[in-house]
Design an enzyme around this catalytic site. Structure first.
Site, mmCIF file in Angstrom:
data_model
loop_
_atom_site.group_PDB
_atom_site.id
_atom_site.type_symbol
_atom_site.label_atom_id
_atom_site.label_comp_id
_atom_site.label_asym_id
_atom_site.label_seq_id
_atom_site.Cartn_x
_atom_site.Cartn_y
_atom_site.Cartn_z
ATOM 1 N N GLY A 13 0.837 -1.204 0.000
ATOM 2 C CA GLY A 13 0.000 0.000 0.000
ATOM 3 C C GLY A 13 0.865 1.245 0.000
ATOM 4 O O GLY A 13 1.714 1.418 -0.872
ATOM 5 N N ALA A 16 2.695 5.005 -2.910
ATOM 6 C CA ALA A 16 2.966 4.445 -4.238
ATOM 7 C C ALA A 16 1.894 3.443 -4.651
ATOM 8 O O ALA A 16 1.364 3.497 -5.769
ATOM 9 C CB ALA A 16 4.347 3.791 -4.259
ATOM 10 N N ILE A 47 3.011 -4.328 8.270
ATOM 11 C CA ILE A 47 4.125 -3.509 7.792
ATOM 12 C C ILE A 47 3.695 -2.057 7.737
ATOM 13 O O ILE A 47 2.763 -1.710 6.995
ATOM 14 C CB ILE A 47 4.600 -3.979 6.404
ATOM 15 C CG1 ILE A 47 5.072 -5.440 6.490
ATOM 16 C CG2 ILE A 47 5.722 -3.088 5.896
ATOM 17 C CD1 ILE A 47 5.439 -6.043 5.145
ATOM 18 N N LYS A 83 2.499 24.815 -1.926
ATOM 19 C CA LYS A 83 3.952 24.940 -2.101
ATOM 20 C C LYS A 83 4.228 25.647 -3.422
ATOM 21 O O LYS A 83 3.696 25.235 -4.462
ATOM 22 C CB LYS A 83 4.615 23.554 -2.113
ATOM 23 C CG LYS A 83 6.083 23.575 -2.537
ATOM 24 C CD LYS A 83 6.636 22.173 -2.710
ATOM 25 C CE LYS A 83 8.026 22.207 -3.344
ATOM 26 N NZ LYS A 83 8.589 20.848 -3.547
ATOM 27 N N VAL A 197 1.694 -11.819 2.368
ATOM 28 C CA VAL A 197 2.201 -12.716 1.327
ATOM 29 C C VAL A 197 3.267 -13.602 1.959
ATOM 30 O O VAL A 197 4.340 -13.140 2.349
ATOM 31 C CB VAL A 197 2.794 -11.918 0.151
ATOM 32 C CG1 VAL A 197 3.370 -12.875 -0.897
ATOM 33 C CG2 VAL A 197 1.748 -11.015 -0.481
ATOM 34 N N LEU A 347 9.508 3.062 -3.847
ATOM 35 C CA LEU A 347 10.779 2.691 -3.236
ATOM 36 C C LEU A 347 11.251 1.310 -3.667
ATOM 37 O O LEU A 347 12.442 1.014 -3.594
ATOM 38 C CB LEU A 347 10.656 2.738 -1.710
ATOM 39 C CG LEU A 347 10.296 4.103 -1.102
ATOM 40 C CD1 LEU A 347 10.147 3.987 0.407
ATOM 41 C CD2 LEU A 347 11.342 5.146 -1.462
ATOM 42 N N GLU A 356 14.577 17.440 -4.106
ATOM 43 C CA GLU A 356 13.703 18.139 -5.052
ATOM 44 C C GLU A 356 12.278 17.571 -5.048
ATOM 45 O O GLU A 356 11.522 17.772 -5.996
ATOM 46 C CB GLU A 356 14.298 18.069 -6.462
ATOM 47 C CG GLU A 356 15.540 18.938 -6.654
ATOM 48 C CD GLU A 356 15.221 20.426 -6.751
ATOM 49 O OE1 GLU A 356 14.033 20.793 -6.762
ATOM 50 O OE2 GLU A 356 16.176 21.223 -6.823
ATOM 51 N N THR A 358 10.937 14.623 -5.469
ATOM 52 C CA THR A 358 10.669 13.918 -6.723
ATOM 53 C C THR A 358 10.000 12.555 -6.554
ATOM 54 O O THR A 358 9.477 12.003 -7.521
ATOM 55 C CB THR A 358 11.979 13.702 -7.495
ATOM 56 O OG1 THR A 358 12.941 13.089 -6.623
ATOM 57 C CG2 THR A 358 12.545 15.014 -8.001
ATOM 58 N N ILE A 360 7.236 11.051 -5.240
ATOM 59 C CA ILE A 360 5.849 10.762 -5.605
ATOM 60 C C ILE A 360 5.621 10.995 -7.093
ATOM 61 O O ILE A 360 4.931 10.219 -7.761
ATOM 62 C CB ILE A 360 4.889 11.592 -4.737
ATOM 63 C CG1 ILE A 360 4.941 11.095 -3.285
ATOM 64 C CG2 ILE A 360 3.463 11.535 -5.275
ATOM 65 C CD1 ILE A 360 4.137 11.918 -2.313
#
Length: 548
Positions: A13, A16, A47, A83, A197, A347, A356, A358, A360
């Site tokens: 989940g 991402a 987790i 932002k 799993v 990830l 910067e 980046t 997402i």
């Protein structure tokens, strides 16, 4: 031609996984149920979410619009704020050793008489030699410096959602974003399985055949998306895809993170702040309810204990009882993000420190490419190759821009900053460009890809770092001072009007100034997505969110 894929299973989940689920559900369904792809997300109840990335790039604005999510709904659910820039402090020093600052903003500079604005600034503006050259350059084409200094909202209270001439994106609570996207995706038809799993079965060709779930038993696989985070449970651990480290380019391998209260709730900055520390940098991300902060550092130059102490000292008075959580990080990417019938996102596919913001957007971009290169059950190798090529270019692009921040630092007060400048390997392309850019400003054609960062972003960074403080551009004799002077006069005349209707961000958020606008009942077609543009023009009127 092979049979179409009918099932996509996402394992993991977090932001991402649920972003991928919501997007694929939006764009892989059909009016004919027989042609739709069933989206299932499996996540373990044991987790926790890492929650990396509480700031974003303008692609997040486009994503919300395309998913039919209102800004009002999003802000309320995720503690979001606006932002308009990344604010860098203490990455470079002036001649007296004092900290300097600069902004990376979300609006693009104009072209004047066929030339880049950067060329005029470097050639004619005396501010190019000042330690504050970057701030002066931004003021030459945008009111964002004033917006950041005044803690203003980029949208006026009466502006419709997703509108305004000031490019913006969002800060948000990453855990709440994952929950928000989960609720959205499941309401729209994504199947959610909360289970562990236990094992993964492969077929005779090495493809993922099925997952053995502790409670639900065997789960058959067509295409599986690995969103298991740094563990890389499927692509790396099961399929054996190797990880390519960027340690030769970037030093940092730890993050110490905490959540703290606002120092002053009436001043909520519209900028992600990145402050140079002794062995890395501190991020400060203001949300409506709190501040997310942490220290990204290199264990080669500071211990975890000393890093935590430095972080807590920086926020003395705001961190009573806070205990930083240390997260090991590995910078780099898997060799190939798509192997056989498994695609890694987030990830699980790689990580570059969040300088910067980046992470997402890289997931967002990759899931769009997955949709674009969706194979049949034959898993055409041309699609896999094309997808992997794009991902390789994206990671290398982000790596080079992030490394340039470090390479062009001039700090002499720390072994860390000297090593970041002098000891690390630059890519061949970046080395070549730094030579080219000595006599002309960066252009998109210099870069191998511009998915996120084009020539104007590099120009702003180089100007801010003093790269052109005594430069003479090769095209200087083609530029007319009168063109620049007239432009500056027009900008100065327009600046007050640009800021006139803006209010402090804290006031905007307290007033809940989110309105649909008079044309909202007739939304336009969902706009196209242009991933090559960092500066995304916001659509004026969003479609109303679906009510299921």
């Amino acid at each position: 031609m092979g049979k179409p894929i009918r099932k996509i299973t996402i394992v993991g989940g977090g932001t991402a996984g649920w972003l991928a689920a919501a997007f694929l559900n939006r764009y892989c369904t059909s009016e004919d149920p027989r042609k739709s792809i069933e989206i299932t997300l499996i996540e373990s109840p044991d987790i926790p979410i890492v929650g990396v990335g509480e700031a974003s790039l303008p692609g997040m604005v486009v994503l919300l619009h395309q998913l039919g999510i209102s800004e009002s709904e999003f802000f309320k659910a995720t503690n979001a704020t606006f932002k308009v820039a990344a604010h860098f402090v203490n990455w470079n020093h002036d001649r007296r050793g004092n900290s300097t600052e600069f902004l990376n903003i979300l609006n693009a500079p104009p072209i004047l008489d066929g030339h880049h604005l950067a060329d005029y600034f470097i050639t004619f503006d005396p501010a190019r030699s000042d330690p504050s050259a970057g701030m002066s350059y931004v003021r030459a084409f945008s009111p964002v410096v004033e917006i950041v200094k005044g803690d203003l909202s980029p949208r006026a209270p009466e502006d419709p959602e997703f509108s305004g001439e000031i490019g913006y994106t969002y800060h948000f609570d990453a855990t709440k974003v994952a929950e928000f996207l989960k609720e959205l995706a499941t309401r729209r038809g994504v199947i959610h399985i909360l289970d562990t799993v236990d094992s993964i079965a492969l077929d005779e060709k090495g493809f993922v055949k099925s997952l053995d779930l502790r409670e639900h038993g065997e789960h058959a696989i067509d295409l599986v998306v690995d969103c298991t985070g740094f563990r890389g449970s499927i692509l790396q651990k099961t399929l054996g895809e190797p990880f390519i480290s960027y340690a030769d380019h970037l030093l940092n391998d730890r993050a110490a993170v905490i959540q703290i209260p606002h120092n002053d709730v009436t001043r909520i900055s519209p900028a992600t702040k990145a402050t140079g520390f002794s062995a890395g940098w501190n991020f400060n991300i203001p949300l409506t309810s709190r501040v997310g902060t942490g220290y990204i550092y290199s264990s080669r130059f500071i211990s975890d204990e000393d890093a935590a102490d430095e972080l807590l000292r920086h926020y003395a008075g705001q961190v009573k009882g806070a205990e930083p959580r240390v997260i090991p990080i590995q910078t780099g990417r898997v060799r190939n993000a798509w192997v056989k019938n498994c695609v890694a996102l987030g990830l699980a596919g790689g990580f570059i420190e969040p300088l910067e913001s980046t992470a997402i957007f890289m997931t967002d971009l990759a899931v769009r490419w997955l949709r674009r290169f969706m194979p049949t059950k034959d898993f055409e190798p041309e699609f896999t190759t094309a997808f992997n090529r794009q991902v390789h270019r994206l990671y290398d692009e982000v790596r080079d821009l992030v490394q340039l921040h470090y390479h062009l630092n001039n700090r002499q007060d720390s072994k860390y900053w000297r090593a970041a400048r002098e000891e690390l390997k630059l890519s061949d392309r970046l080395q070549e460009n730094l030579s080219i850019w000595r006599t002309r400003s960066p252009e998109d054609l210099d870069l191998a890809s511009t998915f996120l960062f084009g020539g104007p972003v590099y120009a702003l960074l180089l100007i801010s770092k003093g790269y052109y403080s005594d430069a003479h551009l090769a095209n200087a004799h083609h530029l007319k001072r009168s063109v620049y002077d007239r432009y500056r006069q027009a900008i100065r005349a327009a600046r007050a009007n640009q800021l006139r209707k803006l209010v402090p961000q804290s006031e905007f958020l307290r007033g809940n100034h989110f309105v649909w606008g008079e044309r909202a009942s007739r939304p336009p077609p969902i706009p196209a997505f242009f991933p090559a543009a960092t500066k995304i023009k916001l659509p004026l009127h969003p479609p109303k969110p679906k009510k299921n």
